[in-house]
Structures are given as structure tokens and as C-alpha cells.
Design an enzyme around this catalytic site. Structure first.
Site, mmCIF file in Angstrom:
data_model
loop_
_atom_site.group_PDB
_atom_site.id
_atom_site.type_symbol
_atom_site.label_atom_id
_atom_site.label_comp_id
_atom_site.label_asym_id
_atom_site.label_seq_id
_atom_site.Cartn_x
_atom_site.Cartn_y
_atom_site.Cartn_z
ATOM 1 N N GLU A 165 -30.219 14.841 3.000
ATOM 2 C CA GLU A 165 -30.820 13.513 3.130
ATOM 3 C C GLU A 165 -29.741 12.445 3.325
ATOM 4 O O GLU A 165 -29.963 11.439 3.991
ATOM 5 C CB GLU A 165 -31.711 13.235 1.898
ATOM 6 C CG GLU A 165 -32.980 14.078 1.964
ATOM 7 C CD GLU A 165 -33.556 14.488 0.621
ATOM 8 O OE1 GLU A 165 -33.201 13.914 -0.404
ATOM 9 O OE2 GLU A 165 -34.377 15.429 0.625
ATOM 10 N N GLU B 266 -29.054 24.708 1.329
ATOM 11 C CA GLU B 266 -30.384 24.109 1.398
ATOM 12 C C GLU B 266 -30.814 23.990 2.858
ATOM 13 O O GLU B 266 -30.454 23.018 3.539
ATOM 14 C CB GLU B 266 -30.378 22.710 0.770
ATOM 15 C CG GLU B 266 -30.008 22.689 -0.691
ATOM 16 C CD GLU B 266 -30.608 21.481 -1.402
ATOM 17 O OE1 GLU B 266 -31.210 21.672 -2.454
ATOM 18 O OE2 GLU B 266 -30.501 20.356 -0.867
ATOM 19 N N SER C 28 -37.733 23.963 -1.781
ATOM 20 C CA SER C 28 -39.058 24.409 -2.242
ATOM 21 C C SER C 28 -38.993 25.547 -3.261
ATOM 22 O O SER C 28 -39.842 26.453 -3.237
ATOM 23 C CB SER C 28 -39.950 24.790 -1.052
ATOM 24 O OG SER C 28 -40.176 23.655 -0.230
ATOM 25 N N GLY D 104 -38.714 20.138 0.547
ATOM 26 C CA GLY D 104 -39.903 19.298 0.387
ATOM 27 C C GLY D 104 -41.054 19.680 1.293
ATOM 28 O O GLY D 104 -42.026 18.944 1.429
ATOM 29 N N ASN E 101 -32.468 17.963 -9.007
ATOM 30 C CA ASN E 101 -32.107 16.788 -8.211
ATOM 31 C C ASN E 101 -33.341 15.896 -8.181
ATOM 32 O O ASN E 101 -34.289 16.182 -7.457
ATOM 33 C CB ASN E 101 -31.694 17.218 -6.797
ATOM 34 C CG ASN E 101 -31.474 16.016 -5.876
ATOM 35 O OD1 ASN E 101 -31.441 14.872 -6.335
ATOM 36 N ND2 ASN E 101 -31.320 16.279 -4.583
ATOM 37 N N LYS F 150 -33.698 13.073 -6.982
ATOM 38 C CA LYS F 150 -33.770 12.186 -5.808
ATOM 39 C C LYS F 150 -34.136 10.771 -6.290
ATOM 40 O O LYS F 150 -33.765 10.381 -7.393
ATOM 41 C CB LYS F 150 -34.732 12.752 -4.764
ATOM 42 C CG LYS F 150 -34.379 14.219 -4.413
ATOM 43 C CD LYS F 150 -35.061 14.754 -3.200
ATOM 44 C CE LYS F 150 -34.606 16.185 -2.958
ATOM 45 N NZ LYS F 150 -35.153 16.758 -1.719
ATOM 46 N N HIS G 80 -25.718 16.098 0.505
ATOM 47 C CA HIS G 80 -27.124 16.496 0.599
ATOM 48 C C HIS G 80 -27.631 16.159 2.003
ATOM 49 O O HIS G 80 -27.233 15.157 2.592
ATOM 50 C CB HIS G 80 -27.959 15.775 -0.468
ATOM 51 C CG HIS G 80 -29.329 16.347 -0.595
ATOM 52 N ND1 HIS G 80 -30.334 16.055 0.295
ATOM 53 C CD2 HIS G 80 -29.850 17.231 -1.480
ATOM 54 C CE1 HIS G 80 -31.419 16.730 -0.052
ATOM 55 N NE2 HIS G 80 -31.160 17.457 -1.116
HETATM 56 P P1 13P Z 1 -37.447 20.475 -2.973
HETATM 57 O O1 13P Z 1 -37.228 21.421 -4.126
HETATM 58 O O2 13P Z 1 -38.353 19.337 -3.294
HETATM 59 O O3 13P Z 1 -37.810 21.200 -1.715
HETATM 60 O O4 13P Z 1 -36.023 19.775 -2.689
HETATM 61 C C1 13P Z 1 -34.898 20.573 -2.546
HETATM 62 C C2 13P Z 1 -33.700 19.713 -2.557
HETATM 63 O O5 13P Z 1 -33.440 18.990 -1.612
HETATM 64 C C3 13P Z 1 -32.863 19.710 -3.763
HETATM 65 O O6 13P Z 1 -31.675 19.043 -3.558
#
Ligand code: 13P
Length: 246
Positions: free
Chosen positions: A95, A164, A208, A170, A9, A11, A93
Site C-alpha cells: 500500500e 504479500e 487474507s 484484502g 497490521n 493499517k 508494504h
Molecule cells: P489482509 O489480511 O486484510 O488481506 O491484509 C494483509 C496485509 O496487507 C497485511 O499487511
């Protein structure tokens, strides 16, 4: 036996030049034992499709509209994504739930819209730190997944689910394999109870995931791969993670 799946992903990262380099490195690292895909910002989907065409690396979007078409400025429909060969669309997601106030019902509608165009929705669920500390992890993730199962009915078996935990995204703080497995087992049982072909639904872990923890996470019985954020932007590290899935 479920075939493992590793999805990057990206982002809101990338540029035309950086993407071309990253995708070329990934293509050169094939073949992988697992299914591999990248979910890229919408504006890059056309070029990603052109670059990955003919390879066994799939591509997809990070979101999809719940609507088929119409006056929805800024939205991208599943039909549009399908035209560019997208195999996957991430929906729900954290976010998007957090910054765009996406509700369980909207996430479910997006999953439906994707499936209607034969795009596999990667449905994200996960609890915040406060919810975990309050002992509400199971309540939250089953509520989130339940809304999608209810909307999809028998087609629920066709989705991919990504657990997640928000506190692990992150932050460099990963759920331990046991913590992740415990939630995955709950989700698997929920799918089973709903009559979905739970045995075949792939449950990804995200939060992560790095080169140095992927093997132990992917070794857990109900973890069928990963949804990778930051580490998916680095070709060498993402390749290691893809190779950890077998
Ligand atoms: P990270 O791997 O940067 O923690 O992000 C995870 C994520 O949100 C994948 O969709």
C-alpha cells in the site's frame, strides 16, 4: 528451528476505545506458542506500549522514515519509535509502494534506518495480479528483496521478510499454501545465496490469512508465520491465528 511470528497490521483502523478492548482481549489470550506483535497507527503507539508493557506481546509501527531526523514534515524516525519500545517496523508494504510511490531503494533505506535503532524491519515484497499472470512473480519479489539485501549486507539476517501477493491483500483470495511456499523457497534461496543466515530469517506470509486457513499456511516448511490485516482487528479471530502458529 525458527520461532514462528504472527504480526497484526492494523493499517489505518482503530480508536482509543476499540484498541484498549482489542489489546486487553489479546493480553488475556496469552501465552502464545509463537511470537506475537501488533503494528499500530503511529498515534496509538504510546498507549499500545503502555498497555502491553510487561506482556510478551510486542508492538511496532507500519512505516518508518529513511531519515534520522530533520525537516521531513509528517515523518516519524526510528529513534522516536525506539523510544516507545517498538520492536518492529513494517517497511515497503504494497500500500505504501502503490499509494506513496515508494521505490525499492527507499524501502531499503527505511530498513537500514530501522536496524540502526535496533528495530526489526518487516520487509514486504509481493507481485500484482498482472505480474503473476505475466509469469513475473519471481523477478519482482527477488528484485524487491535484492535491493534490501544489497543495502543491509551482513545485517540482512536481522530482518523479517513478509511475502504479500498484492492480489491476495484484502480480497479474500489467499495464495494456496503451495503457491506461497514456492515463493518463500525462492526468497530463502536468495537470502542463502547472498550469504545472509537464511536459515534464521523469518519469512511471513500475508494476504487474507484467516482463522480457517492459517494452520495449513503455517505448516509449510518456509512459512514462519503471518502478517495479518483485517483479521488482526478481531480479537477472537486473531487469537485463533496466533494459536495456529507453533
Ligand atoms: P489482509 O489480511 O486484510 O488481506 O491484509 C494483509 C496485509 O496487507 C497485511 O499487511
Amino acid at each position: 528451528m525458527r520461532r514462528k511470528l504472527v504480526v497484526g497490521n492494523w493499517k489505518m483502523h482503530g480508536s482509543r476505545a476499540a484498541n484498549a478492548e482489542l489489546l486487553a482481549a489479546l493480553a488475556a489470550a496469552r501465552p502464545f506458542a509463537a511470537d506475537v506483535a501488533v503494528c499500530v497507527p503511529c498515534v496509538f503507539i504510546g498507549e499500545t506500549a503502555a498497555q502491553l508493557a510487561g506482556s510478551d506481546i510486542a508492538w511496532g509501527a507500519q512505516d518508518v522514515s529513511a531519515h534520522a531526523q530533520g525537516a521531513y514534515t509528517g515523518e516519524v524516525s526510528a529513534a522516536m519509535l525506539a523510544e516507545y519500545g517498538c520492536r518492529y517496523a513494517i517497511v515497503g508494504h504494497s500500500e505504501r509502494r502503490q499509494y506513496h510511490a515508494e521505490s525499492d531503494a527507499l524501502v531499503a533505506a527505511k530498513a537500514q534506518a530501522a536496524l540502526a535503532r535496533a528495530i526489526t524491519p518487516i520487509v514486504c515484497v509481493g507481485e500484482t495480479l498482472a505480474e503473476r499472470d505475466g509469469g513475473r512473480t519471481e523477478t519482482v519479489v527477488t528484485r524487491q528483496l535484492g535491493a534490501v539485501i544489497a543495502a543491509l549486507g551482513a545485517r540482512a539476517a536481522q530482518m523479517v521478510v513478509a511475502y504479500e501477493p498484492v492480489w491476495a491483500i484484502g480480497t479474500g483470495r489467499t495464495a494456496t499454501p503451495d503457491q506461497a511456499q514456492a515463493v518463500h523457497a525462492v526468497l530463502r534461496a536468495q537470502l542463502q545465496a547472498a550469504g545472509a543466515d537464511a536459515a534464521g530469517v523469518r519469512l511471513l506470509y500475508g494476504g487474507s490469512v484467516k482463522a480457517d486457513n492459517a494452520v495449513e499456511l503455517f505448516a509449510m516448511p518456509d512459512i514462519d508465520g503471518g502478517l495479518i490485516g483485517g483479521a488482526s482487528l478481531k480479537a477472537a479471530e486473531f487469537t485463533v491465528i496466533c494459536n495456529a502458529a507453533r
